[in-house]
Scaffold this active site. Structure first.
Site, PDB file in Angstrom:
ATOM      1  N   THR A 107     -20.191   6.232  14.438  1.00 51.85           N
ATOM      2  CA  THR A 107     -21.543   6.218  15.012  1.00 51.85           C
ATOM      3  C   THR A 107     -21.892   4.835  15.560  1.00 51.85           C
ATOM      4  O   THR A 107     -22.522   4.717  16.617  1.00 51.85           O
ATOM      5  CB  THR A 107     -22.578   6.644  13.950  1.00 51.85           C
ATOM      6  OG1 THR A 107     -22.325   8.000  13.572  1.00 51.85           O
ATOM      7  CG2 THR A 107     -23.991   6.534  14.490  1.00 51.85           C
ATOM      8  N   SER A 146     -22.656  14.025  20.600  1.00 51.33           N
ATOM      9  CA  SER A 146     -22.759  13.516  19.233  1.00 51.33           C
ATOM     10  C   SER A 146     -21.604  12.537  19.044  1.00 51.33           C
ATOM     11  O   SER A 146     -20.585  12.627  19.741  1.00 51.33           O
ATOM     12  CB  SER A 146     -22.645  14.660  18.227  1.00 51.33           C
ATOM     13  OG  SER A 146     -22.364  14.166  16.925  1.00 51.33           O
ATOM     14  N   THR A 147     -21.772  11.631  18.118  1.00 53.61           N
ATOM     15  CA  THR A 147     -20.631  10.788  17.729  1.00 53.61           C
ATOM     16  C   THR A 147     -19.418  11.654  17.432  1.00 53.61           C
ATOM     17  O   THR A 147     -18.275  11.280  17.721  1.00 53.61           O
ATOM     18  CB  THR A 147     -20.991   9.963  16.477  1.00 53.61           C
ATOM     19  OG1 THR A 147     -21.967   8.977  16.833  1.00 53.61           O
ATOM     20  CG2 THR A 147     -19.772   9.278  15.883  1.00 53.61           C
ATOM     21  N   ASN A 148     -19.676  12.857  16.893  1.00 53.42           N
ATOM     22  CA  ASN A 148     -18.599  13.676  16.349  1.00 53.42           C
ATOM     23  C   ASN A 148     -17.776  14.407  17.400  1.00 53.42           C
ATOM     24  O   ASN A 148     -16.734  14.986  17.070  1.00 53.42           O
ATOM     25  CB  ASN A 148     -19.168  14.666  15.335  1.00 53.42           C
ATOM     26  CG  ASN A 148     -19.939  13.967  14.239  1.00 53.42           C
ATOM     27  OD1 ASN A 148     -19.802  12.760  14.053  1.00 53.42           O
ATOM     28  ND2 ASN A 148     -20.754  14.708  13.512  1.00 53.42           N
ATOM     29  N   THR A 193      31.381   3.933   7.644  1.00 48.74           N
ATOM     30  CA  THR A 193      30.461   4.821   6.942  1.00 48.74           C
ATOM     31  C   THR A 193      30.256   4.259   5.536  1.00 48.74           C
ATOM     32  O   THR A 193      31.231   3.827   4.895  1.00 48.74           O
ATOM     33  CB  THR A 193      31.025   6.253   6.860  1.00 48.74           C
ATOM     34  OG1 THR A 193      32.288   6.234   6.198  1.00 48.74           O
ATOM     35  CG2 THR A 193      31.167   6.860   8.247  1.00 48.74           C
ATOM     36  N   SER A 324      17.255 -22.559  12.179  1.00 47.78           N
ATOM     37  CA  SER A 324      17.037 -23.246  10.914  1.00 47.78           C
ATOM     38  C   SER A 324      16.501 -24.647  11.155  1.00 47.78           C
ATOM     39  O   SER A 324      16.834 -25.295  12.146  1.00 47.78           O
ATOM     40  CB  SER A 324      18.351 -23.325  10.130  1.00 47.78           C
ATOM     41  OG  SER A 324      18.206 -24.138   8.975  1.00 47.78           O
ATOM     42  N   SER A 325      15.683 -25.092  10.205  1.00 47.49           N
ATOM     43  CA  SER A 325      15.185 -26.468  10.249  1.00 47.49           C
ATOM     44  C   SER A 325      16.124 -27.418   9.527  1.00 47.49           C
ATOM     45  O   SER A 325      15.933 -28.637   9.569  1.00 47.49           O
ATOM     46  CB  SER A 325      13.791 -26.527   9.610  1.00 47.49           C
ATOM     47  OG  SER A 325      13.870 -26.130   8.244  1.00 47.49           O
ATOM     48  N   LYS A 330      22.567 -23.135  13.775  1.00 47.92           N
ATOM     49  CA  LYS A 330      22.347 -21.765  13.294  1.00 47.92           C
ATOM     50  C   LYS A 330      21.396 -21.038  14.252  1.00 47.92           C
ATOM     51  O   LYS A 330      20.340 -21.552  14.614  1.00 47.92           O
ATOM     52  CB  LYS A 330      21.751 -21.781  11.895  1.00 47.92           C
ATOM     53  CG  LYS A 330      21.691 -20.407  11.217  1.00 47.92           C
ATOM     54  CD  LYS A 330      21.278 -20.557   9.759  1.00 47.92           C
ATOM     55  CE  LYS A 330      21.419 -19.245   8.997  1.00 47.92           C
ATOM     56  NZ  LYS A 330      20.432 -18.254   9.402  1.00 47.92           N
TER      57      LYS A 330
END
Length: 478
Positions: A107, A146-148, A193, A324-325, A330
């Site tokens: 609403t 209506s909102t509905n 698999t 990577s830091s 990497k």
């Protein structure tokens, strides 16, 4: 106190059934929108722009229909239509201030649209914002509605537009995977698999399978979009059509289809369509299924590219950023990783949507706001994820052909191709020796004289190992 009267500098006073409230004089929203914004500070996010546009289409179609039905005077209808057209160009969106997650079955959002459109229409007619005697948010903009019926219809229209964009990206992905399937068709690799060596497969066959799965998701998406074309406009509060003129009820959906360029149909049972949100569950399910497919593909790409030296190393993903830091050089599979994370979020959203749809009672489900919030996020983020998956990953994948060949030749799995020529028991014996000594199947077979070099080349030919239809003895006779 009369609506629209100035109370203090820069403010106007508006009144609803709760009482009077000061509203900034220059804004297009009104008292009900402001109360909702204050009550529902939940996400801190703005309403999705597509649902704002969907509401504008609905309000425009309703004004046209009410005018055609002789319920709304022409000058008011024209001003409402102009206000809606302005919203559809992107104007006035900043005045949709209610949170995406809200109580009241939507609403607040419906009234936000009614107030913005009414105040802009008042201006167009030469009046002052807040003077609802000129154009009333409820009596004029919301006439016959209506909102509905408005909010679920807006949710379906928005979903359709977002799904179209997602489908476009999925079609691109399907094409990109098909190209890779063709490019890699000659590359033989080890199939696995349960994460164990199985039998050889062509890398192109794997990518073809990915493309087929995506096309199946596209078909599922088409079915989901059909779920969104049936709307309950004309049903008003509970689907009985109370306060809606008979002419309006019969014309509103055709008019909405015409101005939105989306073919909607009016629900056969408006009460059912007002009560139940199962179409949104179906759409969410299709989106979730697609997310699961994509996440599985992303998992495979991360595995096949793992290492690159101490893992499978069968394919190379495009290097997009440092990984990577602390570890120089990497590079991580960041694009497949983000696809995985989007999928996890979509799966969670689907649970929320499912529970919200189940949680409705009697003639209405009050939880459409959370359904829309989660569904729109799922569709949008999946489209963005697919886009980056194509452009920053799939199109740049290359195959390490020599690595793939070595893994096949050194694998126990090729014994399955040799089994028809030497028998199961002998093949099992050779496999055990290979596992114990580390020697290749090829060398053991040749050393024991079970097959000649030429026969081995025929049996282990990539096409012969990865296509059905020829028995072992027939193969050697060829």
């Amino acid at each position: 106190m009369e609506n629209g009267k100035e109370n203090k500098t820069g403010y106007r006073v508006e009144q609803d059934s709760i009482g009077a409230k000061d509203i900034p004089g220059d804004v297009y929203y009104g008292v009900q929108s402001l109360r909702a914004a204050e009550n529902f500070r939940i996400t801190g996010l703005n309403m999705h722009p597509e649902i704002i546009n969907s509401l504008a289409y609905i309000k425009k179609a309703s004004a046209i229909t009410n005018c055609e039905s002789g319920i709304l005077e022409k000058k008011k209808a024209k001003a409402i239509v102009q206000a809606c057209d302005e919203i559809l160009t992107g104007k006035l969106h900043e005045y949709f201030i209610v949170d995406p997650i809200q109580g009241g079955a939507g609403t607040s959002l419906n009234m936000n649209a009614n107030e913005v459109i009414a105040n802009r229409a008042i201006e167009i007619l030469g009046g002052k914002k807040g003077d609802y005697s000129a154009v009333n948010p409820n009596d004029d903009v919301n006439c016959g509605q209506s909102t509905n019926d408005v909010i679920p219809t807006a949710g379906k229209m928005t979903s359709l537009r977002l799904l179209q964009n997602l489908k476009k990206e999925l079609l691109r992905l399907h094409g990109a995977l098909c190209k890779k399937a063709e490019e890699f068709d000659h590359v033989i690799k080890m199939g696995r698999t349960q994460m164990q060596d199985a039998v050889p497969i062509r890398l192109g066959q794997e990518f073809q399978a990915y493309s087929d799965a995506i096309m199946r998701d596209i078909h599922r998406m088409d079915n989901a979009m059909d779920e969104m074309r049936t709307v309950n406009m004309g049903g008003t509060a509970v689907g009985t059509g109370i306060n809606a003129d008979e002419a309006y009820v019969s014309r509103i959906v055709p008019n909405l289809s015409k101005i939105s360029d989306i073919q909607f149909v009016q629900a056969f049972d408006l009460i059912d369509a007002t009560q139940n949100l199962d179409p949104f569950v179906a759409v969410s399910g299709a989106v979730k299924a697609c997310a699961v497919t994509l996440s599985k593909i992303a998992n495979d790409l991360r595995l096949m590219s793992s290492g690159p030296r101490a893992g499978f190393g069968e394919i190379n993903l495009p290097a997009k950023q440092n990984g990577s830091s602390i570890m120089p050089g990497k590079v991580n599979p960041v694009i497949p990783e983000v696809v995985n994370q989007v999928a996890f979020n979509i799966i969670g959203n689907d649970v929320t949507i499912t529970m919200a749809a189940e949680g409705g009672q009697l003639e209405l489900n009050a939880f459409e706001p959370i359904v829309f919030y989660c569904l729109f996020q799922s569709i949008d983020t999946l489209a963005y994820a697919v886009q980056t998956f194509i452009d920053n990953c799939v199109t740049g994948i290359t195959a390490n052909e020599e690595r793939c060949r070595q893994l096949v030749e050194n694998s126990i799995g090729v014994i399955t191709a040799i089994c028809p020529h030497v028998g199961y028991e002998k093949a099992a014996e050779i496999a055990k020796k290979a596992m114990k000594t580390g020697e290749s199947i090829r060398n053991l077979i040749l050393r024991e004289g079970l097959l000649s070099e030429k026969e081995m080349e025929t049996v282990l030919d990539p096409v012969n190992m990865t296509e059905p239809g020829i028995s072992g003895k027939e193969l050697l006779r060829k």
